[in-house]
Scaffold this motif. Structure first.
Motif, PDB file in Angstrom:
ATOM      1  N   ALA A 202      84.830 -78.753  13.721  1.00 50.45           N
ATOM      2  CA  ALA A 202      85.277 -78.224  12.432  1.00 50.45           C
ATOM      3  C   ALA A 202      84.875 -76.764  12.265  1.00 50.45           C
ATOM      4  CB  ALA A 202      84.724 -79.060  11.289  1.00 50.45           C
ATOM      5  N   GLU A 203      83.656 -76.428  12.667  1.00 45.24           N
ATOM      6  CA  GLU A 203      83.200 -75.036  12.511  1.00 45.24           C
ATOM      7  C   GLU A 203      84.083 -74.097  13.320  1.00 45.24           C
ATOM      8  OE1 GLU A 203      81.106 -73.848  10.517  1.00 45.24           O
ATOM      9  OE2 GLU A 203      79.576 -75.330  10.028  1.00 45.24           O
ATOM     10  N   GLU A 204      84.415 -74.497  14.536  1.00 40.64           N
ATOM     11  CA  GLU A 204      85.262 -73.650  15.370  1.00 40.64           C
ATOM     12  C   GLU A 204      86.654 -73.475  14.748  1.00 40.64           C
ATOM     13  OE1 GLU A 204      82.175 -75.512  18.089  1.00 40.64           O
ATOM     14  OE2 GLU A 204      83.327 -76.080  16.320  1.00 40.64           O
ATOM     15  N   ALA A 205      87.197 -74.580  14.225  1.00 42.43           N
ATOM     16  CA  ALA A 205      88.531 -74.496  13.612  1.00 42.43           C
ATOM     17  C   ALA A 205      88.512 -73.677  12.333  1.00 42.43           C
ATOM     18  CB  ALA A 205      89.053 -75.897  13.338  1.00 42.43           C
ATOM     19  N   LEU A 206      87.465 -73.843  11.522  1.00 44.93           N
ATOM     20  CA  LEU A 206      87.382 -73.083  10.281  1.00 44.93           C
ATOM     21  C   LEU A 206      87.154 -71.598  10.558  1.00 44.93           C
ATOM     22  CD1 LEU A 206      85.312 -75.602   8.139  1.00 44.93           C
ATOM     23  CD2 LEU A 206      87.751 -75.095   7.948  1.00 44.93           C
ATOM     24  N   ASP A 207      86.407 -71.287  11.618  1.00 46.78           N
ATOM     25  CA  ASP A 207      86.206 -69.889  11.996  1.00 46.78           C
ATOM     26  C   ASP A 207      87.525 -69.208  12.361  1.00 46.78           C
ATOM     27  OD1 ASP A 207      83.541 -69.807  11.531  1.00 46.78           O
ATOM     28  OD2 ASP A 207      82.904 -69.822  13.620  1.00 46.78           O
ATOM     29  N   ALA A 208      88.491 -69.998  12.811  1.00 45.67           N
ATOM     30  CA  ALA A 208      89.780 -69.434  13.221  1.00 45.67           C
ATOM     31  C   ALA A 208      90.773 -69.334  12.066  1.00 45.67           C
ATOM     32  CB  ALA A 208      90.372 -70.292  14.340  1.00 45.67           C
ATOM     33  N   THR A 209      90.335 -69.704  10.852  1.00 49.46           N
ATOM     34  CA  THR A 209      91.237 -69.668   9.694  1.00 49.46           C
ATOM     35  C   THR A 209      91.663 -68.239   9.391  1.00 49.46           C
ATOM     36  OG1 THR A 209      90.170 -71.613   8.743  1.00 49.46           O
ATOM     37  CG2 THR A 209      91.462 -70.238   7.249  1.00 49.46           C
ATOM     38  N   LYS A 210      92.953 -68.033   9.267  1.00 50.70           N
ATOM     39  CA  LYS A 210      93.493 -66.687   9.026  1.00 50.70           C
ATOM     40  C   LYS A 210      93.869 -66.552   7.557  1.00 50.70           C
ATOM     41  CE  LYS A 210      95.133 -65.875  13.743  1.00 50.70           C
ATOM     42  NZ  LYS A 210      94.234 -66.893  14.302  1.00 50.70           N
ATOM     43  N   LEU A 211      92.999 -65.873   6.813  1.00 52.94           N
ATOM     44  CA  LEU A 211      93.220 -65.634   5.388  1.00 52.94           C
ATOM     45  C   LEU A 211      92.417 -64.404   4.993  1.00 52.94           C
ATOM     46  CD1 LEU A 211      94.847 -67.153   3.157  1.00 52.94           C
ATOM     47  CD2 LEU A 211      92.663 -68.087   2.376  1.00 52.94           C
ATOM     48  N   TRP A 212      93.053 -63.510   4.233  1.00 49.18           N
ATOM     49  CA  TRP A 212      92.415 -62.247   3.867  1.00 49.18           C
ATOM     50  C   TRP A 212      92.479 -62.030   2.355  1.00 49.18           C
ATOM     51  CZ3 TRP A 212      94.876 -63.191   8.350  1.00 49.18           C
ATOM     52  CH2 TRP A 212      94.266 -62.771   9.538  1.00 49.18           C
ATOM     53  N   MET A 213      91.581 -61.175   1.870  1.00 52.89           N
ATOM     54  CA  MET A 213      91.517 -60.845   0.444  1.00 52.89           C
ATOM     55  C   MET A 213      91.313 -59.344   0.289  1.00 52.89           C
ATOM     56  SD  MET A 213      88.695 -62.105  -2.416  1.00 52.89           S
ATOM     57  CE  MET A 213      89.347 -63.769  -2.600  1.00 52.89           C
ATOM     58  N   ARG A 214      91.788 -58.819  -0.840  1.00 53.35           N
ATOM     59  CA  ARG A 214      91.407 -57.479  -1.258  1.00 53.35           C
ATOM     60  C   ARG A 214      91.325 -57.477  -2.783  1.00 53.35           C
ATOM     61  NH1 ARG A 214      96.092 -52.850  -1.198  1.00 53.35           N
ATOM     62  NH2 ARG A 214      97.639 -53.921  -2.506  1.00 53.35           N
ATOM     63  N   PHE A 215      90.614 -56.483  -3.343  1.00 52.49           N
ATOM     64  CA  PHE A 215      90.441 -56.406  -4.788  1.00 52.49           C
ATOM     65  C   PHE A 215      90.413 -54.947  -5.220  1.00 52.49           C
ATOM     66  CE2 PHE A 215      86.224 -55.730  -3.226  1.00 52.49           C
ATOM     67  CZ  PHE A 215      85.581 -54.945  -4.166  1.00 52.49           C
ATOM     68  N   ARG A 216      90.658 -54.759  -6.492  1.00 49.59           N
ATOM     69  CA  ARG A 216      90.559 -53.416  -7.064  1.00 49.59           C
ATOM     70  C   ARG A 216      89.258 -53.320  -7.836  1.00 49.59           C
ATOM     71  NH1 ARG A 216      91.519 -50.614 -11.710  1.00 49.59           N
ATOM     72  NH2 ARG A 216      92.356 -48.496 -11.476  1.00 49.59           N
ATOM     73  N   ASN A 217      88.475 -52.295  -7.547  1.00 53.56           N
ATOM     74  CA  ASN A 217      87.187 -52.106  -8.212  1.00 53.56           C
ATOM     75  C   ASN A 217      87.401 -51.476  -9.592  1.00 53.56           C
ATOM     76  OD1 ASN A 217      84.591 -51.645  -9.014  1.00 53.56           O
ATOM     77  ND2 ASN A 217      84.131 -50.094  -7.442  1.00 53.56           N
ATOM     78  N   GLY A 218      87.319 -52.318 -10.613  1.00 50.08           N
ATOM     79  CA  GLY A 218      87.492 -51.823 -11.981  1.00 50.08           C
ATOM     80  C   GLY A 218      86.197 -51.418 -12.636  1.00 50.08           C
ATOM     81  N   SER A 219      85.092 -51.409 -11.888  1.00 47.19           N
ATOM     82  CA  SER A 219      83.816 -50.977 -12.470  1.00 47.19           C
ATOM     83  C   SER A 219      83.690 -49.457 -12.364  1.00 47.19           C
ATOM     84  CB  SER A 219      82.654 -51.652 -11.729  1.00 47.19           C
ATOM     85  OG  SER A 219      82.474 -51.060 -10.457  1.00 47.19           O
ATOM     86  N   PRO A 220      82.782 -48.847 -13.117  1.00 45.10           N
ATOM     87  CA  PRO A 220      82.648 -47.378 -13.088  1.00 45.10           C
ATOM     88  C   PRO A 220      81.901 -46.854 -11.872  1.00 45.10           C
ATOM     89  CG  PRO A 220      81.096 -48.329 -14.650  1.00 45.10           C
ATOM     90  CD  PRO A 220      81.946 -49.457 -14.179  1.00 45.10           C
ATOM     91  N   ASN A 221      81.368 -47.744 -11.055  1.00 45.90           N
ATOM     92  CA  ASN A 221      80.570 -47.321  -9.909  1.00 45.90           C
ATOM     93  C   ASN A 221      81.087 -47.968  -8.628  1.00 45.90           C
ATOM     94  OD1 ASN A 221      78.558 -45.906 -11.589  1.00 45.90           O
ATOM     95  ND2 ASN A 221      77.966 -47.980 -12.215  1.00 45.90           N
ATOM     96  N   GLU A 222      80.666 -47.426  -7.500  1.00 47.00           N
ATOM     97  CA  GLU A 222      80.948 -48.078  -6.229  1.00 47.00           C
ATOM     98  C   GLU A 222      80.360 -49.484  -6.271  1.00 47.00           C
ATOM     99  OE1 GLU A 222      80.640 -46.241  -1.998  1.00 47.00           O
ATOM    100  OE2 GLU A 222      78.759 -47.346  -2.334  1.00 47.00           O
ATOM    101  N   ALA A 223      81.135 -50.480  -5.821  1.00 48.52           N
ATOM    102  CA  ALA A 223      80.664 -51.861  -5.951  1.00 48.52           C
ATOM    103  C   ALA A 223      81.271 -52.733  -4.872  1.00 48.52           C
ATOM    104  CB  ALA A 223      81.007 -52.414  -7.335  1.00 48.52           C
ATOM    105  N   ALA A 224      80.649 -53.862  -4.648  1.00 46.02           N
ATOM    106  CA  ALA A 224      81.140 -54.871  -3.709  1.00 46.02           C
ATOM    107  C   ALA A 224      81.378 -56.169  -4.465  1.00 46.02           C
ATOM    108  CB  ALA A 224      80.139 -55.084  -2.579  1.00 46.02           C
ATOM    109  N   LEU A 225      82.402 -56.903  -4.069  1.00 45.93           N
ATOM    110  CA  LEU A 225      82.717 -58.183  -4.691  1.00 45.93           C
ATOM    111  C   LEU A 225      81.857 -59.275  -4.070  1.00 45.93           C
ATOM    112  CD1 LEU A 225      84.778 -59.440  -6.734  1.00 45.93           C
ATOM    113  CD2 LEU A 225      86.158 -60.053  -4.730  1.00 45.93           C
ATOM    114  N   GLN A 226      81.206 -60.052  -4.925  1.00 43.64           N
ATOM    115  CA  GLN A 226      80.416 -61.191  -4.462  1.00 43.64           C
ATOM    116  C   GLN A 226      81.258 -62.456  -4.583  1.00 43.64           C
ATOM    117  OE1 GLN A 226      76.846 -61.154  -6.791  1.00 43.64           O
ATOM    118  NE2 GLN A 226      76.065 -59.280  -5.858  1.00 43.64           N
ATOM    119  N   ILE A 227      81.343 -63.214  -3.499  1.00 45.42           N
ATOM    120  CA  ILE A 227      82.185 -64.407  -3.423  1.00 45.42           C
ATOM    121  C   ILE A 227      81.292 -65.599  -3.111  1.00 45.42           C
ATOM    122  CG2 ILE A 227      84.173 -65.466  -2.293  1.00 45.42           C
ATOM    123  CD1 ILE A 227      84.993 -62.604  -1.449  1.00 45.42           C
TER     124      ILE A 227
END
Length: 554
Positions: A202-227
């Motif tokens: 399962a770990e090997e198959a899940l590691d091969a999952t092809k899915l991507w994300m992007r977001f727009r930073n609406g905060s006033p400072n440089e920031a990273a999205l926590q998931i």
């Protein structure tokens, strides 16, 4: 003293094995004679609660009598080498699921093997190793099988060909989750030993999952999205967190992978948090790294959850939505539902579930689904506070009674989660005396026991009739203990407070159920509330018990 010479110590670091995962739903059937994309719900995985997980919600399926059907998938071999070829398929015990895997390179068949013969040594769910395996809570099982013979593969493209062959009786339908090619020749996969993953590869198959994300930073400072994900994939219950690359204020991030982070053996909930965000966050999810194949385009508040559908990687109709959007759709659809009792909720049957949140849509969804506990004042007759968990003994019950507030709203008390009813001490002289008195009180005779009741020995092994009556005595003693707790709860907390618990582990033949804890305990008033999690979910095969359960609920 001699001279000292420097010595160079070289640590040998084992090379990382190459792994290629060919998902079943990515194979292309070449005919209509058998193989077809098969959703999890149409496979053995949908029928009983056992060791069965289908990555990405589908695989390749064919009927038991299919012969000569072919499906193919082309993969890239990253480097030349000897590869072990695993088939990960569903294998309820004692049946054949024969299917053949061929690997073709440069027009030549470089590997061929028939898989799925009953009695073959395989790797199983929960790190099992056996030729056949039967779990007491269900017979649907994941198996991973590979011959010791390796496939010598060149770098470049290779065609994996799945074929149905004559399936010896007893024959079962074939369901292939995926095929794995690996340069690791051992009977091994990530999380195998020690046990860290519920199903092989399962770990090997899940590691091969092809899915991507992007977001727009609406905060006033440089920031990273926590998931963050919570996780409900045996035994990975602890959840996890990942952090996106940092992004300048007002800018869109680059596309970053989230596929390997998701546990897509079920719909995945992801909580998105952007520190410093004052408004909504624009988020997109795509099936490709360039973002051309969008699976979701939404806005969420910081801290809100989105739902990644199980089938999102291959089903173009699957859309990523927020939990809020799902709830709003259900509430809107409910306006068209048939309603009993003039739409009024029951007053004697109480619906409680551990689903909380401060957002208004949470309460509205619970109200729509019929919850009549734990809701704000705007919802009539729904202010019971629901469950207090857990009170494991009389001392804890009494301590809680001294400190509880809003006692008049309390409706349920749990005696524990993942507990058993326990057992008496079979060697205790006091219990031995009570056992003989119990036999006399029950009217058990020498003919029943095979020995005079006055000479009967309390035992858990040995003579079958003595063991039988010893077990009945043990159960009634445990019922009495829980009955005393229930009576204490009603005395200290009020006569309307119900008691219950969730059991674990689940053993014996669960197709029939351990009747003493599912049914007899309630007859003896040891508890008064049916806990749905395992009463209904883990033992779905017992209509008599379920009928009795729902009769009690009514």
């Amino acid at each position: 003293m001699g001279k000292m010479f420097p010595v160079l110590l070289l640590a040998v670091i084992p090379a990382r094995a190459e792994i290629i995962v060919a998902e079943g739903e990515r194979f292309t059937p070449q005919d209509s004679k058998g193989w077809k994309l098969t959703r999890q719900d149409d496979s053995f995985a949908s029928h009983t609660y056992g060791g069965m997980w289908v990555t990405h919600g589908a695989g390749l399926g064919a009927p038991a009598d299919s012969v000569g059907s072919v499906a193919i998938q082309t993969v890239q071999i990253p480097s030349a080498g000897n590869y072990r070829v695993w088939s990960k398929y569903q294998a309820p015990p004692y049946y054949n699921y024969l299917h053949k895997i061929d690997i073709i390179q440069n027009g030549k068949t470089v590997f061929s093997h028939v898989y799925g013969k009953k009695g073959t040594d395989r790797l199983w769910s929960f790190s099992g190793v056996s030729d056949e395996l039967w779990w007491p809570w269900g017979v649907d099982h994941d198996a991973a099988e590979a011959p010791k013979t390796l496939a010598s593969l060149a770098k470049g493209t290779a065609e994996i060909r799945l074929s149905t062959v004559v399936n010896e009786k007893p024959a079962g339908d074939r369901f292939v989750d995926f095929v794995v090619l690996t340069t690791n020749p051992a009977d091994d996969y990530r999380g195998f030993k020690p046990y860290r993953v519920g199903t092989p590869f399962a770990e090997e198959a899940l590691d091969a999952t092809k899915l991507w994300m992007r977001f727009r930073n609406g905060s006033p400072n440089e920031a990273a999205l926590q998931i963050t994900r919570a996780g409900h994939f045996q035994p990975q219950y602890g959840g996890a967190r990942m952090t996106s690359p940092r992004v300048a204020p007002g800018a869109w991030s680059d596309w970053f992978p989230i596929g390997p982070f998701c546990r897509l053996v079920h719909d995945e909930g992801l909580w998105l948090t952007l520190p410093g965000a004052t408004g909504s966050i624009a988020v997109q999810v795509a099936r490709d790294e360039a973002g051309k194949d969008l699976a979701g385009d939404l806005t969420v508040a910081s801290g809100e959850a989105i739902v990644i559908p199980l089938e999102v990687t291959w089903n173009k109709q699957a859309r990523v939505l927020s939990s809020r959007a799902h709830a709003e759709r259900i509430v809107a659809e409910s306006k068209k539902w048939r309603r009993a009792n003039g739409g009024r909720k029951p007053r004697q049957i109480f619906c409680y579930g551990a689903f909380t949140g401060p957002e208004p849509w949470v309460s509205e969804l619970k109200h729509t689904l019929g919850y009549n506990t734990g809701l704000p004042e705007k919802y009539p007759d729904s202010q019971w506070e629901g469950l207090h968990s857990h009170l494991y003994n009389a001392a804890q019950i009494q301590q809680f009674a001294r400190t509880v507030k809003n006692r008049d709203r309390l409706r349920f008390v749990s005696f524990g989660d993942e507990i058993s009813l326990g057992s008496i001490d079979f060697k205790s002289p006091a219990n031995q005396t009570k056992f003989r008195a119990w036999l006399q009180r029950k009217g058990i005779t020498e003919r029943d026991l095979g020995i005079a009741p006055a000479k009967a020995e309390l035992t858990s092994v040995g003579d079958a009739r003595l063991v039988w009556y010893s077990n009945l005595f043990n159960e009634e003693e445990r019922f009495a203990d829980f009955r005393a707790r229930t009576e204490l709860v009603q005395k200290e907390l009020g006569p309307n407070v119900l008691t219950g618990a969730n059991y674990s582990p689940h053993h014996l033949a669960l197709y029939y159920g351990p009747i003493f804890q599912w049914v007899d305990l309630f007859k003896h008033r040891g508890m008064s509330m049916i806990w749905a999690e395992d009463y209904i979910f883990s033992v779905p095969e017992v209509p008599q018990i379920i009928s009795w359960t729902f009769a009690q609920m009514r």
